[in-house]
Design a protein around this motif. Structure first.
Motif, PDB file in Angstrom:
ATOM      1  N   ALA A  10      -6.946  83.328  35.950  1.00 32.81           N
ATOM      2  CA  ALA A  10      -6.414  83.482  34.591  1.00 32.81           C
ATOM      3  C   ALA A  10      -5.101  84.246  34.605  1.00 32.81           C
ATOM      4  N   GLU A  11      -4.989  85.248  35.477  1.00 33.69           N
ATOM      5  CA  GLU A  11      -3.742  86.001  35.561  1.00 33.69           C
ATOM      6  C   GLU A  11      -2.628  85.156  36.167  1.00 33.69           C
ATOM      7  N   ILE A  12      -2.949  84.350  37.174  1.00 33.03           N
ATOM      8  CA  ILE A  12      -1.955  83.446  37.752  1.00 33.03           C
ATOM      9  C   ILE A  12      -1.413  82.510  36.681  1.00 33.03           C
ATOM     10  N   ILE A  13      -2.312  81.891  35.918  1.00 34.25           N
ATOM     11  CA  ILE A  13      -1.885  80.943  34.886  1.00 34.25           C
ATOM     12  C   ILE A  13      -1.025  81.637  33.839  1.00 34.25           C
ATOM     13  N   GLN A  14      -1.446  82.813  33.398  1.00 36.65           N
ATOM     14  CA  GLN A  14      -0.669  83.518  32.370  1.00 36.65           C
ATOM     15  C   GLN A  14       0.709  83.896  32.873  1.00 36.65           C
ATOM     16  N   ARG A  15       0.788  84.392  34.109  1.00 26.87           N
ATOM     17  CA  ARG A  15       2.073  84.841  34.648  1.00 26.87           C
ATOM     18  C   ARG A  15       3.023  83.676  34.883  1.00 26.87           C
ATOM     19  N   VAL A  16       2.498  82.563  35.391  1.00 25.27           N
ATOM     20  CA  VAL A  16       3.365  81.412  35.631  1.00 25.27           C
ATOM     21  C   VAL A  16       3.862  80.845  34.302  1.00 25.27           C
ATOM     22  N   GLY A 294      -3.465  69.774  47.512  1.00 24.94           N
ATOM     23  CA  GLY A 294      -4.062  69.094  46.381  1.00 24.94           C
ATOM     24  C   GLY A 294      -3.765  67.615  46.376  1.00 24.94           C
ATOM     25  N   ARG A 295      -4.071  66.988  45.232  1.00 21.65           N
ATOM     26  CA  ARG A 295      -3.904  65.549  45.059  1.00 21.65           C
ATOM     27  C   ARG A 295      -3.297  65.266  43.683  1.00 21.65           C
ATOM     28  N   ALA A 296      -2.439  64.263  43.631  1.00 26.43           N
ATOM     29  CA  ALA A 296      -1.956  63.757  42.341  1.00 26.43           C
ATOM     30  C   ALA A 296      -3.050  62.895  41.724  1.00 26.43           C
ATOM     31  N   LYS A 297      -3.147  62.939  40.401  1.00 28.38           N
ATOM     32  CA  LYS A 297      -4.223  62.223  39.708  1.00 28.38           C
ATOM     33  C   LYS A 297      -3.705  61.641  38.412  1.00 28.38           C
ATOM     34  N   PRO A 298      -4.438  60.744  37.795  1.00 29.29           N
ATOM     35  CA  PRO A 298      -4.009  60.228  36.497  1.00 29.29           C
ATOM     36  C   PRO A 298      -4.045  61.338  35.450  1.00 29.29           C
ATOM     37  N   GLY A 299      -3.301  61.122  34.374  1.00 28.84           N
ATOM     38  CA  GLY A 299      -3.360  62.067  33.278  1.00 28.84           C
ATOM     39  C   GLY A 299      -2.150  62.959  33.202  1.00 28.84           C
ATOM     40  N   SER A 300      -2.291  64.059  32.476  1.00 25.17           N
ATOM     41  CA  SER A 300      -1.144  64.906  32.151  1.00 25.17           C
ATOM     42  C   SER A 300      -1.352  66.368  32.513  1.00 25.17           C
ATOM     43  N   ASP A 305      -7.485  75.261  41.228  1.00 21.84           N
ATOM     44  CA  ASP A 305      -8.692  75.907  41.743  1.00 21.84           C
ATOM     45  C   ASP A 305      -8.275  77.156  42.492  1.00 21.84           C
ATOM     46  N   ASN A 306      -9.039  78.225  42.342  1.00 19.95           N
ATOM     47  CA  ASN A 306      -8.834  79.438  43.127  1.00 19.95           C
ATOM     48  C   ASN A 306     -10.213  79.989  43.458  1.00 19.95           C
ATOM     49  N   GLY A 307     -10.752  79.613  44.626  1.00 21.05           N
ATOM     50  CA  GLY A 307     -12.125  79.932  44.939  1.00 21.05           C
ATOM     51  C   GLY A 307     -13.051  79.182  44.006  1.00 21.05           C
ATOM     52  N   ASP A 308     -13.894  79.924  43.282  1.00 15.67           N
ATOM     53  CA  ASP A 308     -14.838  79.272  42.364  1.00 15.67           C
ATOM     54  C   ASP A 308     -14.301  79.203  40.942  1.00 15.67           C
ATOM     55  N   GLU A 309     -13.018  79.527  40.742  1.00 16.66           N
ATOM     56  CA  GLU A 309     -12.403  79.470  39.422  1.00 16.66           C
ATOM     57  C   GLU A 309     -11.600  78.174  39.269  1.00 16.66           C
ATOM     58  N   THR A 310     -11.609  77.627  38.050  1.00 17.12           N
ATOM     59  CA  THR A 310     -10.832  76.433  37.738  1.00 17.12           C
ATOM     60  C   THR A 310     -10.134  76.639  36.394  1.00 17.12           C
ATOM     61  N   GLY A 311      -8.875  76.169  36.306  1.00 17.29           N
ATOM     62  CA  GLY A 311      -8.144  76.292  35.057  1.00 17.29           C
ATOM     63  C   GLY A 311      -7.012  75.293  34.987  1.00 17.29           C
ATOM     64  N   VAL A 312      -6.414  75.160  33.801  1.00 17.43           N
ATOM     65  CA  VAL A 312      -5.295  74.243  33.575  1.00 17.43           C
ATOM     66  C   VAL A 312      -4.021  75.060  33.440  1.00 17.43           C
ATOM     67  N   LEU A 313      -3.039  74.776  34.291  1.00 23.66           N
ATOM     68  CA  LEU A 313      -1.759  75.468  34.218  1.00 23.66           C
ATOM     69  C   LEU A 313      -0.840  74.826  33.180  1.00 23.66           C
ATOM     70  N   PHE A 314      -0.668  73.511  33.256  1.00 23.32           N
ATOM     71  CA  PHE A 314       0.174  72.778  32.305  1.00 23.32           C
ATOM     72  C   PHE A 314      -0.552  71.531  31.836  1.00 23.32           C
ATOM     73  N   ARG A 317       1.126  66.726  27.757  1.00 26.11           N
ATOM     74  CA  ARG A 317       1.090  66.209  26.396  1.00 26.11           C
ATOM     75  C   ARG A 317       1.674  67.250  25.436  1.00 26.11           C
ATOM     76  N   ILE A 318       1.665  68.512  25.871  1.00 19.74           N
ATOM     77  CA  ILE A 318       2.118  69.624  25.035  1.00 19.74           C
ATOM     78  C   ILE A 318       3.292  70.367  25.677  1.00 19.74           C
ATOM     79  N   ASP A 319       3.161  70.669  26.964  1.00 19.68           N
ATOM     80  CA  ASP A 319       4.132  71.513  27.663  1.00 19.68           C
ATOM     81  C   ASP A 319       5.361  70.722  28.089  1.00 19.68           C
ATOM     82  N   ARG A 320       6.516  71.390  28.105  1.00 20.84           N
ATOM     83  CA  ARG A 320       7.777  70.766  28.495  1.00 20.84           C
ATOM     84  C   ARG A 320       8.487  71.635  29.534  1.00 20.84           C
ATOM     85  N   LEU A 321       8.867  71.004  30.648  1.00 26.78           N
ATOM     86  CA  LEU A 321       9.615  71.688  31.697  1.00 26.78           C
ATOM     87  C   LEU A 321      10.973  71.041  31.936  1.00 26.78           C
TER      88      LEU A 321
END
Length: 329
Positions: A10-16, A294-300, A305-314, A317-321
């Motif tokens: 969660a801290e990685i995602i927030q900081r990035v 990792g692997r590229a996959k369908p979708g947006s 993954d970080n050990g047993d944690e999973t989260g969405v960074l971007f 459909r919403i985020d713009r880089l």
């Protein structure tokens, strides 16, 4: 040594997501929509890429341009001048190219600051083997700024686009771990200033050498390694699943600082899974540390993954880089 040992996901995602190098990319799309041509003869690629790619006979010309952030110019003019060349050389390399020549626009009314900026550019030109062949000087400005454009070349078979990732591709991070953070510049990972020109140019040339094995690539720049991967995925209209603790990292460095670092020589690329082992070996032969993360996959979504944690960074459909292609070219 994995990032999971030190930092919660969660801290990685927030900081990035909140990092300045990521946030400041969002306005690019609004500019590109106005300035980028819909169709233009020999233009092969532009928006979302590290360089414009222009067909020229049997070759492809690459044209890059970068301006150095004001904070760096104010804090360390010599390093700012050096980086103005470095970032362009990395952009050309990321496209599978070989740099040919550079020009600059220098704005500075202070003779001492101007001298340090110029000496930094000169040192980098020698280090990267790229001649500075012209430019424009504003000698009477109230501010200091340095901008560089660079021309490179490659061939159609070695052109690496940001927009070419395919579903099922391996995501490979390749980084030069033999470096240090620049004193006073906490996110500048310097891997070039203390190496010989031969070593620097050999590492940078690895993208051209192994380009036919890649489907997409970018140099790891201001958004850090995960932010740069996000830009590649946005350009490719793909998602990905990445194991953060597989990303190469030097021992004894702070993992969050590392994930946000501008790499002196680092790339994130995609390639067919069957080629990933050989590609990693190719990077390693040039002095970079490479790993399939990792692997590229369908979708947006860029999922982590970080050990047993999973989260969405971007979620694109919403985020713009700044790498969504506003026109088909």
């Amino acid at each position: 040594m994995g990032v999971r040992l030190f930092v919660e996901l969660a801290e990685i995602i927030q900081r990035v997501r909140s990092y300045r190098g990521v946030v400041r990319k969002a306005p690019i799309e609004s500019i590109a929509r106005i300035l980028m041509p819909e169709h233009h003869g020999n233009l092969l690629a532009a928006t979302g890429e590290d360089s414009a790619a222009i067909r020229h006979g049997k070759e492809v010309l690459l044209l890059a341009a970068d301006g150095i952030i004001q904070d760096l110019v104010d804090k360390d003019p010599r390093w700012a001048g050096y980086c103005s060349v470095l970032v362009n050389a990395n952009d050309i390399a990321a496209m599978g190219g070989i740099p040919l020549a550079a020009v600059n626009v220098l704005s500075c009314g202070d003779a001492d600051v101007r001298s340090r900026l110029v000496n930094g550019m000169r040192d980098a030109c020698d280090k990267f083997g790229v001649p500075m062949v012209g430019g424009h000087l504003h000698p009477d400005t109230s501010y200091a700024a340095v901008d560089v454009a660079m021309l490179g070349r490659t061939t159609p078979s070695r052109l690496v686009l940001s927009s070419g990732a395919k579903v099922g591709d391996s995501v490979v991070f390749a980084m030069d771990l033999d470096g240090r953070f620049t004193p006073g510049i906490p996110y500048s990972w310097d891997t070039t200033s203390r190496k010989s020109p031969e070593d620097v140019q050999s590492r940078l040339g690895v993208m051209h050498k192994f380009a036919p094995m890649m489907t997409a690539g970018k140099d790891i720049s201001n958004p850090g390694c995960l932010g740069t991967l996000g830009m590649l995925l946005e350009a490719s209209s793909k998602g990905a699943h990445v194991e953060v603790d597989q990303i190469p990292m030097p021992a004894r460095e702070d993992p969050l600082q590392w994930l946000l670092a501008y790499q002196g020589c680092g790339f994130v690329v995609t390639c067919p899974a069957k080629s990933a082992g050989r590609l990693c070996s190719g990077f390693e032969s040039a002095g970079l540390t490479a790993a399939v993360c990792g692997r590229a996959k369908p979708g947006s979504r860029l999922e982590l993954d970080n050990g047993d944690e999973t989260g969405v960074l971007f979620d694109f459909r919403i985020d713009r880089l700044g790498c969504r292609i506003p026109q088909k070219i």
